[in-house]
Design an enzyme around this catalytic site. Structure first.
Site, PDB file in Angstrom:
ATOM      1  N   SER A   1      18.703  71.404  15.081  1.00  0.00           N
ATOM      2  CA  SER A   1      19.162  70.813  16.336  1.00  0.00           C
ATOM      3  C   SER A   1      17.963  70.218  17.078  1.00  0.00           C
ATOM      4  O   SER A   1      16.901  70.065  16.474  1.00  0.00           O
ATOM      5  CB  SER A   1      19.881  71.870  17.182  1.00  0.00           C
ATOM      6  OG  SER A   1      20.534  71.280  18.271  1.00  0.00           O
ATOM      7  N   ASN A   2      18.128  69.892  18.365  1.00  0.00           N
ATOM      8  CA  ASN A   2      17.001  69.351  19.140  1.00  0.00           C
ATOM      9  C   ASN A   2      17.063  69.871  20.570  1.00  0.00           C
ATOM     10  O   ASN A   2      17.954  70.639  20.921  1.00  0.00           O
ATOM     11  CB  ASN A   2      17.003  67.820  19.076  1.00  0.00           C
ATOM     12  CG  ASN A   2      18.280  67.240  19.635  1.00  0.00           C
ATOM     13  OD1 ASN A   2      18.632  67.489  20.781  1.00  0.00           O
ATOM     14  ND2 ASN A   2      19.002  66.484  18.818  1.00  0.00           N
ATOM     15  N   ARG A   3      16.111  69.435  21.390  1.00  0.00           N
ATOM     16  CA  ARG A   3      15.939  70.023  22.727  1.00  0.00           C
ATOM     17  C   ARG A   3      16.808  69.383  23.808  1.00  0.00           C
ATOM     18  O   ARG A   3      16.637  69.672  24.979  1.00  0.00           O
ATOM     19  CB  ARG A   3      14.482  69.887  23.157  1.00  0.00           C
ATOM     20  CG  ARG A   3      13.539  70.744  22.366  1.00  0.00           C
ATOM     21  CD  ARG A   3      12.130  70.622  22.943  1.00  0.00           C
ATOM     22  NE  ARG A   3      11.150  71.185  22.049  1.00  0.00           N
ATOM     23  CZ  ARG A   3      10.899  72.487  21.975  1.00  0.00           C
ATOM     24  NH1 ARG A   3      11.555  73.340  22.732  1.00  0.00           N
ATOM     25  NH2 ARG A   3       9.995  72.925  21.129  1.00  0.00           N
TER      26      ARG A   3
ATOM     27  N   ALA B   1      22.112  63.113  22.071  1.00  0.00           N
ATOM     28  CA  ALA B   1      20.992  63.011  21.129  1.00  0.00           C
ATOM     29  C   ALA B   1      21.468  63.529  19.772  1.00  0.00           C
ATOM     30  O   ALA B   1      21.134  64.636  19.369  1.00  0.00           O
ATOM     31  CB  ALA B   1      19.818  63.847  21.634  1.00  0.00           C
TER      32      ALA B   1
END
Ligand code: CTP
Length: 339
Positions: free
Chosen positions: A149-151, A216
């Site tokens: 995943s991402n932030r 995102a």
């Protein structure tokens, strides 16, 4: 404070109050109050004010679940809505002591305030528009318990959904797992992977006037999904990745002729040139560019410093603003493009 229809020396209080009000909010609105308002009574201060006002009227019914579900209450609610009053459905949950659970609870104060704020909004310039917003990260599964995943927190997308709703739009928010509460008013479509986000966008797009891709989505996912949890003893040296679908690119053919498409770009170098390339390559009308190297911009923070590029017109660099103000600035330009 005013409590009486005819207080000594103030015979026309209901007229004065009704004229001065920007909005009249009745929360909680009891079953008895709904029935008296629906009947057009004017024998107390509140019902008299209702008949005398031109201000928008908001009511948040709250009562025992059986009283809420009684056909007479249903008729009163329908009649009040037909007049043009804004009636919120009560929340479902625990009711008064010993009464179990059901529909009838007064929604939380933040929800009531958001609805009242919407009625006070001067810029109702997205009324009758359907705004589709994506927000947050995606999760690409490695095995049944792990993911990439991402932030992304989802704050910018949530601010956009909230602002569009406040400005009168019907809002659909397609979101990955968010780190912030859902916005009031939007229809929430929760998703996990890019594939699910793509499917949800494709379903909602035909009726949308605007698509804002603030999410995102992951650019890569594991090439294979392990069906069982990968054991430490058999851990691979590397996880092979494969590109995900670019949702904006894949929906070019599904968009209505007049649908306004907004994309985001997070860049660390050649910021404007890269953004310009995405604007053209992804078929966007407008792109909102974040420079990840700037303080106060990007993931997780409440502020943002963005530059807005449109197909026609020069780049507009906005100052450091709250994400709520950035959302309104973006929507100001969207409204211009819808005309
Ligand atoms: N986007 C998308 N589908 C993806 C990835 C991104 O629709 N699978 C959208 C984002 O929501 C954003 C825009 O494309 O509105 C640009 O995203 P960004 O990550 O900046 O661009 P990429 O195309 O991923 O380009 P690069 O990684 O080369 O910067």
């Amino acid at each position: 404070m005013h409590t009486e229809l005819f207080e000594a020396g103030h015979a026309l209080d209901h007229i004065r109050l009704a004229r001065a009000a920007d909005v009249i909010a009745i929360a909680p609105a009891t079953a008895d109050f709904l029935s008296r308002a629906a009947a057009g009574r004017a024998d107390d201060l509140l019902t008299a004010c209702l008949l005398a006002t031109k201000a928008p009227v908001f009511m948040a019914p709250a009562m025992n679940d059986r009283m809420w579900e009684h056909p007479q209450t249903g008729r009163n609610v329908a009649q009040l809505r037909e007049i043009g009053y804004h009636l919120l459905d009560p929340d479902t949950g625990d009711l008064a002591v010993g009464e179990g659970s059901g529909p009838g609870r007064l929604p939380e104060p933040e929800v009531l305030m958001a609805h009242i704020g919407r009625l006070l909004e001067a810029q109702a310039d997205l009324t009758n528009r359907h705004v589709l917003v994506t927000a947050g990260p995606t999760r690409e599964a490695v095995d049944p318990v792990r993911f990439l995943s991402n932030r992304s927190s989802g704050k910018m997308g949530v601010a956009l959904a909230a602002a569009a709703w406040r400005r009168g739009a019907r809002v659909t928010l397609v979101c990955g797992p968010l780190s912030v509460p859902h916005p009031v008013g939007a229809t929430i479509v929760p998703v996990e992977s890019v594939q699910e986000m793509h499917d949800a966008v494709r379903r909602a797009l035909p009726s949308a006037d605007v698509l804002v891709m603030a999410a995102a989505p992951a650019d890569f996912r594991p090439a294979t999904l392990a069906s069982e949890k990968i054991k430490k003893s058999t851990a691979p040296d590397a996880i092979a990745l494969t590109p995900t679908t670019d949702i904006l690119q894949a929906t070019v053919g599904d968009r209505g002729r007049d649908t306004v498409i907004v994309g985001f770009a997070l860049e660390t170098e050649d910021v404007l040139a890269n953004a310009q390339r995405k604007l053209e390559g992804k078929g966007l009308d407008l792109i909102v560019v974040n420079d990840a190297r700037e303080d106060g911009a990007g993931f997780g923070v409440d502020t943002n410093r963005v530059t807005i590029l449109q197909r026609r017109g020069a780049a507009e660099a906005l100052p450091l603003l709250s994400k709520d103000d950035v959302a309104d600035a973006i929507l100001d330009r969207v409204v211009g493009l819808l005309r």
